[in-house]
Design an enzyme around this catalytic site. Sequence first.
Site, short mmCIF file in Angstrom:
data_model
loop_
_atom_site.label_atom_id
_atom_site.label_comp_id
_atom_site.label_asym_id
_atom_site.label_seq_id
_atom_site.Cartn_x
_atom_site.Cartn_y
_atom_site.Cartn_z
N ASP A 185 0.83 -1.21 0.00
CA ASP A 185 0.00 0.00 0.00
C ASP A 185 0.87 1.26 0.00
O ASP A 185 1.85 1.36 0.72
CB ASP A 185 -0.90 -0.02 1.23
N SER A 198 -7.37 3.69 -1.67
CA SER A 198 -7.06 2.28 -1.46
C SER A 198 -8.15 1.33 -1.94
O SER A 198 -7.93 0.52 -2.84
CB SER A 198 -6.75 2.04 0.02
N ASN A 253 -13.10 5.03 -0.35
CA ASN A 253 -12.85 4.44 0.96
C ASN A 253 -14.05 4.62 1.88
O ASN A 253 -14.23 3.88 2.84
CB ASN A 253 -11.62 5.07 1.61
N ASP A 265 2.69 2.83 3.45
CA ASP A 265 1.61 3.81 3.34
C ASP A 265 1.44 4.59 4.64
O ASP A 265 1.32 5.82 4.63
CB ASP A 265 0.31 3.10 2.98
N HIS A 278 1.95 8.62 5.15
CA HIS A 278 0.92 9.52 5.65
C HIS A 278 1.44 10.34 6.83
O HIS A 278 1.31 11.57 6.85
CB HIS A 278 -0.30 8.72 6.11
N ASP A 297 -1.24 0.10 -4.83
CA ASP A 297 -2.55 0.65 -5.18
C ASP A 297 -2.49 2.10 -5.63
O ASP A 297 -3.35 2.57 -6.38
CB ASP A 297 -3.52 0.50 -4.01
N HIS A 298 -1.46 2.82 -5.19
CA HIS A 298 -1.34 4.25 -5.49
C HIS A 298 -0.02 4.75 -4.94
O HIS A 298 0.72 4.01 -4.28
CB HIS A 298 -2.49 5.05 -4.86
N HIS A 327 -2.98 10.79 -0.53
CA HIS A 327 -3.22 10.33 -1.91
C HIS A 327 -4.71 10.41 -2.16
O HIS A 327 -5.49 10.71 -1.26
CB HIS A 327 -2.72 8.90 -2.09
#
Length: 440
Positions: free
Chosen positions: A32, A71, A92, A193, A197, A240-241, A354
């Site tokens: 992630d 996600s 999400n 991830d 963040h 995923d990103h 994101h």
Amino acid sequence: MAVKLGTLLLALALGLAQPASARRKLLVFLLDGFRSDYISDEALESLPGFKEIVSRGVKVDYLTPDFPSLSYPNYYTLMTGRHCEVHQMIGNYMWDPTTNKSFDIGVNKDSLMPLWWNGSEPLWVTLTKAKRKVYMYYWPGCEVEILGVRPTYCLEYKNVPTDINFANAVSDALDSFKSGRADLAAIYHERIDVEGHHYGPASPQRKDALKAVDTVLKYMTKWIQERGLQDRLNVIIFSDHGMTDIFWMDKVIELNKYISLNDLQQAKDRGPVVSLWPAPGKHSEIYNKLSTVEHMTVYEKEAIPSRFYYKKGKFVSPLTLVADEGWFITENREMLPFWMNSTGRGNGWQRGWHGYDNELMDMRGIFLAFGPDFKSNFRAAPIRSVDVYNVMCNVVGITPLPNNGSWSRVMCMLKGRAGTTPPVQPSHCALALILLFLLA
């Protein structure tokens, strides 16, 4: 003569039923928030695990996620090959006005309802229906009964998996392959991830999280050899990103400065993409007021750009707000999603996020693969998240369901017969078996 013909037909049936890779296993990693430049050529010099995988297999320039670059939408896009407006997992956080049920990033009980998941069939459901054995570790959604099906094994996600959890999952998956308990194993890991963040994509904390993953992958290549799986196992790694920097101190859009929140029937999510359901009679007023706000765009459902492949989703709200890169939309500053930092209080500022326009460079993810069906030391052109599904279907030897992916963008990475055509339709096998039965 009949015996010889029967033998030929049996060989034909088996050959058509199973592509070259059909008896091979597949190990899938979803990492992630893994931005494409985290494994640039320069970065690979200090990541021996990833560097070995790249030299042994395929690395695409980057992977473009589906919009929104969040996600859950991309979890499902990757596993179905379909855009969000097709598989219906459009955020999400979602709300269904008809049932008054909410999907809140998978943590509330209503998130388990078939309502959100039955819009498309993910690969693990297709394989399970085909009597293949599927093991899933921390994978969001594996705990849900989708279209009446659950995977063979699901180690449910409850908290952010630790580095030790990740290493143990890899080891257990390889043991499951060796013992014949699994045909597909899928492992989800979130720490990259989380640190992106909390501290930002360029932070030492995010880099340490990447190094921890790199160490496990370095061991993994060794463990594959020790278990004698090198000729029977393909490995695919994707994200995923990506992630970009955000600045809460001066790049926050507070909705209560422009509209009355009491004029909303419902609002979902904060950040780059926010969904609004105006109260009856308030749609035009809210739209007109928000249209003047700088650093974001407000879209009525029909006006959402077609390139997002988003507006036809049945859970898409009447108004969708999309922030400019680096900006953050919230009701007010008090509602910002702070996190519990070292002070023990929930007052930590987020430094990365994101969900922005999926074509932005910082939203790009990764795709790596190695194994007997993939070319070695091969650099491929960019692909999109909808393309990954067809690759997975090919290497496990199963016919892909109708999808939005492009076979032409991914076939170059596969070698030999695996890279020429997608898996065959099972009807060809059935025809040959019927003829064999008639001649018996």
